[in-house]
Scaffold this motif. Structure first.
Motif, mmCIF file in Angstrom:
data_model
loop_
_atom_site.group_PDB
_atom_site.id
_atom_site.type_symbol
_atom_site.label_atom_id
_atom_site.label_comp_id
_atom_site.label_asym_id
_atom_site.label_seq_id
_atom_site.Cartn_x
_atom_site.Cartn_y
_atom_site.Cartn_z
ATOM 1 N N MET A 102 -13.994 39.247 34.530
ATOM 2 C CA MET A 102 -14.000 37.890 33.993
ATOM 3 C C MET A 102 -15.408 37.363 34.078
ATOM 4 S SD MET A 102 -12.347 35.619 37.087
ATOM 5 C CE MET A 102 -10.750 36.208 36.703
ATOM 6 N N SER A 103 -15.623 36.203 33.501
ATOM 7 C CA SER A 103 -16.902 35.505 33.605
ATOM 8 C C SER A 103 -16.698 34.219 34.392
ATOM 9 C CB SER A 103 -17.446 35.160 32.220
ATOM 10 O OG SER A 103 -17.808 36.336 31.549
ATOM 11 N N THR A 104 -17.736 33.834 35.108
ATOM 12 C CA THR A 104 -17.656 32.591 35.857
ATOM 13 C C THR A 104 -17.618 31.398 34.909
ATOM 14 O OG1 THR A 104 -20.065 32.488 36.060
ATOM 15 C CG2 THR A 104 -18.850 33.480 37.892
ATOM 16 N N GLU A 105 -17.010 30.328 35.382
ATOM 17 C CA GLU A 105 -16.909 29.080 34.624
ATOM 18 C C GLU A 105 -18.198 28.281 34.793
ATOM 19 O OE1 GLU A 105 -14.180 28.315 32.821
ATOM 20 O OE2 GLU A 105 -13.186 30.159 33.413
ATOM 21 N N LEU A 106 -18.271 27.118 34.160
ATOM 22 C CA LEU A 106 -19.445 26.240 34.281
ATOM 23 C C LEU A 106 -19.769 25.905 35.727
ATOM 24 C CD1 LEU A 106 -19.068 23.711 31.326
ATOM 25 C CD2 LEU A 106 -20.920 25.337 31.699
ATOM 26 N N GLN A 112 -17.530 29.342 39.432
ATOM 27 C CA GLN A 112 -16.425 29.925 40.190
ATOM 28 C C GLN A 112 -15.634 30.924 39.353
ATOM 29 O OE1 GLN A 112 -14.136 26.786 41.965
ATOM 30 N NE2 GLN A 112 -15.824 26.123 43.245
ATOM 31 N N PHE A 113 -14.946 31.796 40.058
ATOM 32 C CA PHE A 113 -14.046 32.768 39.446
ATOM 33 C C PHE A 113 -12.880 32.990 40.391
ATOM 34 C CE2 PHE A 113 -17.011 35.101 42.050
ATOM 35 C CZ PHE A 113 -16.230 36.052 42.684
ATOM 36 N N VAL A 114 -11.754 33.383 39.823
ATOM 37 C CA VAL A 114 -10.562 33.633 40.635
ATOM 38 C C VAL A 114 -9.819 34.838 40.055
ATOM 39 C CG1 VAL A 114 -8.315 32.743 41.371
ATOM 40 C CG2 VAL A 114 -10.271 31.190 41.239
#
Length: 147
Positions: free
Chosen positions: A17-21, A24-26
């Motif tokens: 996945m890619s991190t958000e603005l 963070q990532f989950v």
């Protein structure tokens, strides 16, 4: 927080996945009591935060006039990842600024510490890991982390 960092989970369960603005990532529903590797990378927009002012600061460091100071800035200046900061780094940055090359010699535009984390026998949900991003070529820290 750095947007758009590619995060790769490798192990019993794989995902990316890619991190958000917010940076963070989950990964959800990860099986417990198993081993995982967590890797991060970002290789886009090498000019983000990189200007001729960075060249001046790196040149002053090479000439011994003014040290870059922090380990992160030293890593950022070493765009060819040779382990030392030389005029070859200046040339590589200049070539990207002048649009002669579209990337640094290493092929990377960011470094992360750490860039890989081994999770041995994940025993509880809610594992947290922080990565520090270093934008190659940007020694005055003017990068826009949302790009």
């Amino acid at each position: 927080p750095i947007n758009g960092v590619n995060v790769l989970l490798d192990g019993n369960l794989e995902g990316d996945m890619s991190t958000e603005l917010n940076g963070q990532f989950v990964f959800e529903n990860i099986p417990l009591n198993t081993n995982y590797d967590l890797n991060v990378s970002k290789n886009s927009d090498p000019l983000n935060g990189v200007t001729t002012f960075d060249l001046v600061l790196i040149q002053q460091h090479i000439l011994g006039l003014q040290s870059l100071g922090t380990p992160e800035k030293l890593l950022a200046a070493d765009v060819n990842q040779s382990g030392s900061i030389t005029t070859l780094d200046l040339v590589a940055i200049r070539r990207v600024i002048l649009d002669i090359d579209d990337s640094f010699p290493s092929g990377k535009s960011w470094l992360f510490t750490p860039n890989q984390v081994q999770i041995n026998s994940l025993s509880a949900p809610g594992f947290n890991q922080t990565f520090i991003g270093i934008k190659l070529g940007d020694v005055n820290e003017s990068v826009n982390p949302t790009h």
